[in-house]
Design a protein around this motif. Structure first.
Motif, mmCIF file in Angstrom:
data_model
loop_
_atom_site.group_PDB
_atom_site.id
_atom_site.type_symbol
_atom_site.label_atom_id
_atom_site.label_comp_id
_atom_site.label_asym_id
_atom_site.label_seq_id
_atom_site.Cartn_x
_atom_site.Cartn_y
_atom_site.Cartn_z
ATOM 1 N N THR A 1 -13.412 -7.363 -1.859
ATOM 2 C CA THR A 1 -14.632 -7.223 -2.667
ATOM 3 C C THR A 1 -14.339 -7.546 -4.125
ATOM 4 N N HIS B 1 -6.348 -7.820 11.328
ATOM 5 C CA HIS B 1 -6.772 -7.010 10.183
ATOM 6 C C HIS B 1 -7.433 -7.871 9.105
ATOM 7 N N TYR B 2 -6.787 -8.982 8.749
ATOM 8 C CA TYR B 2 -7.339 -9.833 7.693
ATOM 9 C C TYR B 2 -8.649 -10.484 8.129
ATOM 10 N N GLU C 1 -10.044 -4.266 2.186
ATOM 11 C CA GLU C 1 -11.477 -4.556 2.039
ATOM 12 C C GLU C 1 -11.909 -4.405 0.582
ATOM 13 N N HIS C 2 -11.367 -3.413 -0.111
ATOM 14 C CA HIS C 2 -11.677 -3.230 -1.535
ATOM 15 C C HIS C 2 -11.102 -4.384 -2.361
ATOM 16 N N LYS D 1 -10.845 -9.061 10.090
ATOM 17 C CA LYS D 1 -11.841 -7.987 9.954
ATOM 18 C C LYS D 1 -12.251 -7.791 8.500
ATOM 19 N N CYS D 2 -11.365 -8.157 7.578
ATOM 20 C CA CYS D 2 -11.649 -8.017 6.148
ATOM 21 C C CYS D 2 -12.407 -9.216 5.592
ATOM 22 N N THR E 1 0.835 -1.199 0.000
ATOM 23 C CA THR E 1 0.000 0.000 0.000
ATOM 24 C C THR E 1 0.869 1.248 0.000
ATOM 25 N N ARG F 1 -2.562 4.434 3.577
ATOM 26 C CA ARG F 1 -2.718 3.477 4.689
ATOM 27 C C ARG F 1 -3.894 3.903 5.555
ATOM 28 N N GLY F 2 -4.583 2.916 6.099
ATOM 29 C CA GLY F 2 -5.709 3.208 6.977
ATOM 30 C C GLY F 2 -6.998 3.486 6.237
ATOM 31 N N GLN F 3 -6.994 3.330 4.923
ATOM 32 C CA GLN F 3 -8.200 3.612 4.138
ATOM 33 C C GLN F 3 -8.914 2.331 3.703
ATOM 34 N N HIS F 4 -8.647 1.238 4.400
ATOM 35 C CA HIS F 4 -9.371 -0.021 4.204
ATOM 36 C C HIS F 4 -9.241 -0.568 2.780
#
Length: 168
Positions: free
Chosen positions: A104, A132-133, A100-101, A135-136, A89, A94-97
């Motif tokens: 998706t 983190h993973y 998660e994108h 949560k994703c 990244t 960083r910190g912008q998820h």
């Protein structure tokens, strides 16, 4: 945001992001990436397996995929799966998820290609990344000792890896 294949013009930026990711790994006192070869990334680009997430004209994140990963996934490698590697990244994002994108996008890509799993690994037991993973949307499968790392990048040598998957 737009996800698209990387191209050869992106190679300098991909390696810049790899260097920045390695520097960040050093600050976290975790396993650090080795220097990857240009040939590896060029092959991934030629095979349409190197990806980038663009925000405007900026490369916010890069990663690679493969469809087999026998050294890491051993007997589970027979499953129809995509394996995500080397998410790097841009520090400005960083910190912008962004993962998660990527998840998706991966779900759509996997469904289009009739795959049953999205899988990832990380070297060691990095509790922050595990959290983190999860949560994703990844299921954490635990830590496993690799048996053969001959064809893997250097940071896998004598390593234990944390395994993650999403079953579609």
């Amino acid at each position: 945001m737009k996800i698209t294949n990387s191209n050869t013009a992106d190679i300098p930026e991909i390696f810049r992001l790899y260097r920045l990711a390695t520097a960040f790994q050093k600050t976290k006192k975790c396993v650090q990436w080795p220097e990857f070869s240009t040939e590896l990334v060029s092959k991934e680009i030629a095979e349409s397996r190197q990806w980038k997430l663009m925000i405007g004209q900026i490369v916010a994140c890069v990663w690679a995929v493969t469809f087999e990963d026998p050294e890491i996934w051993e007997e589970k490698d027979v499953d129809k799966a995509m394996y995500i590697h080397r998410i790097a990244t841009n520090p400005e994002y960083r910190g912008q998820h962004l993962v998660e994108h990527i998840v998706t996008w991966s779900k759509g890509y996997a469904q289009e290609n009739k795959l049953d799993y999205i899988r990832m690994d990380t070297v060691g037991e990095n509790l922050g990344l595990i959290s983190h993973y999860k949560k994703c949307g990844f299921e954490y499968l635990g830590l496993t000792k690799l048996k053969s790392t001959v064809s893997l990048p250097a940071h896998y040598e004598n390593a234990c890896v944390s395994l993650f998957q999403i079953k579609l």
